[in-house]
Design an enzyme around this catalytic site. Structure first.
Site, PDB file in Angstrom:
ATOM      1  CB  SER A 173      -0.802  -0.043   1.229  1.00 51.38           C
ATOM      2  OG  SER A 173      -1.803   1.131   1.029  1.00 51.38           O
ATOM      3  CE  LYS A 225     -18.967  18.647   9.789  1.00 45.77           C
ATOM      4  NZ  LYS A 225     -18.415  19.446   9.386  1.00 45.77           N
TER       5      LYS A 225
END
Length: 343
Positions: A173, A225
């Protein structure tokens, strides 16, 4: 403390009562003189002892102050220049080694470690190559991208010094993101390589809340949000936003790997190359993710032709970190505890 006590019969001119005709009067005078001299000697010894104790206390305070100043100002940046100077003085051809380990973007600042280590190696004409010894499962894509760009930038300025990555147990990764910036990548046949993908995970506890009869109260300004809140049901629009973000980060990852590895990648033979799967060193070599097998010793000996290894990984002292970065209450207490030993 040692005291000298002189008896009357040992003093010059002193006589015992048997040999002195003056009797008790003479003995009394001798006793008084002996007592006065003894008291004077005791007071003088006590005074000298206090002076010696005060002198050593001041000496230790001075030593503690010098150590404190040296550690403090060394931790504020002087140590970096001193370490570079020390590395520059290393004689004989050698291979510079820099360790890249742990979670990328975790407690270690991998970008700073790589930059400082590489800059120190470049200052030494006897460093024939830089080997980044990698052992990391990955981590932050942002830190990985910054490290990738910094390695590429420094390589461009010092084209005569090759930069190799040697993977140990794992270079996956974000670690492989960084490794792609090197001139060549080596690994053990059993190393775990690749995992070119991006992951973002959470959990959905809304079903459990329904069973328990618990209602979530959250107030937001902006429809998205609260996105990612495991106690609030996710909308299809929010799922699409998450997927878009992950895909964009993934594309940046793929772009960096292609930029670093170029035509070495066997994308046609391995259509799942960018699927996030992990490869062993054997498969990674076939897929073009690594160039060959090797370890730090074999690369230094057979590729660089400079078998002596010198570790250029910056080594920060824990106390120095505390003194230079965190002057809070805990640090002040630590300083007090250390310096208190000298008082």
């Amino acid at each position: 403390m040692a005291y000298r006590i002189r008896r009357p019969d040992a003093e010059d001119g002193a006589q015992s009562p048997e040999n002195n005709g003056s009797g008790n009067s003479s003995l009394t005078k001798n006793d008084e003189r002996w007592a006065q001299r003894t008291l004077r000697d005791v007071l003088m010894e006590a005074y000298q002892e206090q002076r010696r104790a005060r002198l050593w206390r001041n000496i230790w305070r001075g030593v503690a102050a010098v150590l404190f100043i040296a550690i403090f100002f060394g931790g504020r940046g002087g140590d970096k220049e001193n370490s570079k100077t020390a590395f520059a003085a290393i004689k004989g051809n050698h291979t510079a080694v820099i360790n890249l380990e742990g979670e990328i973007g975790g407690k270690n600042d991998q970008v700073d470690i790589l930059r400082r280590g590489m800059e120190a190696a470049y200052k030494n004409r006897n460093a024939k190559a830089i080997v980044i010894r990698a052992n990391s499962p990955g981590g932050s894509p942002v830190v990985s991208n910054i490290a990738f760009a910094e390695i590429r930038r420094m390589k461009e300025k010092h084209k005569n010094i090759p930069v190799y990555v040697v993977a140990e147990d794992m270079c996956a990764s974000g670690c492989y993101y960084i490794a792609a910036a090197a001139d060549k990548i080596y690994a053990d046949p059993s190393s775990l390589i690749g995992s070119i993908g991006v992951i973002g995970s959470s959990f959905d506890a809304t079903g459990l809340m329904d069973k328990l009869g618990v209602k979530r109260r959250v107030r937001i300004a902006g429809n998205n949000k609260g996105m990612g809140d495991p106690f609030t049901e996710e909308t299809p629009e929010q799922q699409a936003i998450w997927q878009q973000m992950l895909s964009q980060i993934h594309e940046e990852f793929i772009k960096a790997v292609r930029e670093g590895r170029g035509k070495k990648l066997q994308e046609a033979a391995y259509p799942d190359l960018y699927s996030g799967r992990i490869f062993t060193g054997v498969e990674a070599k076939k897929a073009g993710l690594i160039d060959d097998y090797g370890n730090v010793y074999s690369i230094a000996r057979d590729v660089v032709k400079a078998p002596e290894l010198v570790n250029y990984t910056p080594d920060d002292d824990d106390l120095k970190k505390l003194l230079s970065r965190h002057f809070g209450a805990q640090v002040e207490q630590k300083i007090h505890d250390v310096l208190h030993r000298f008082w």
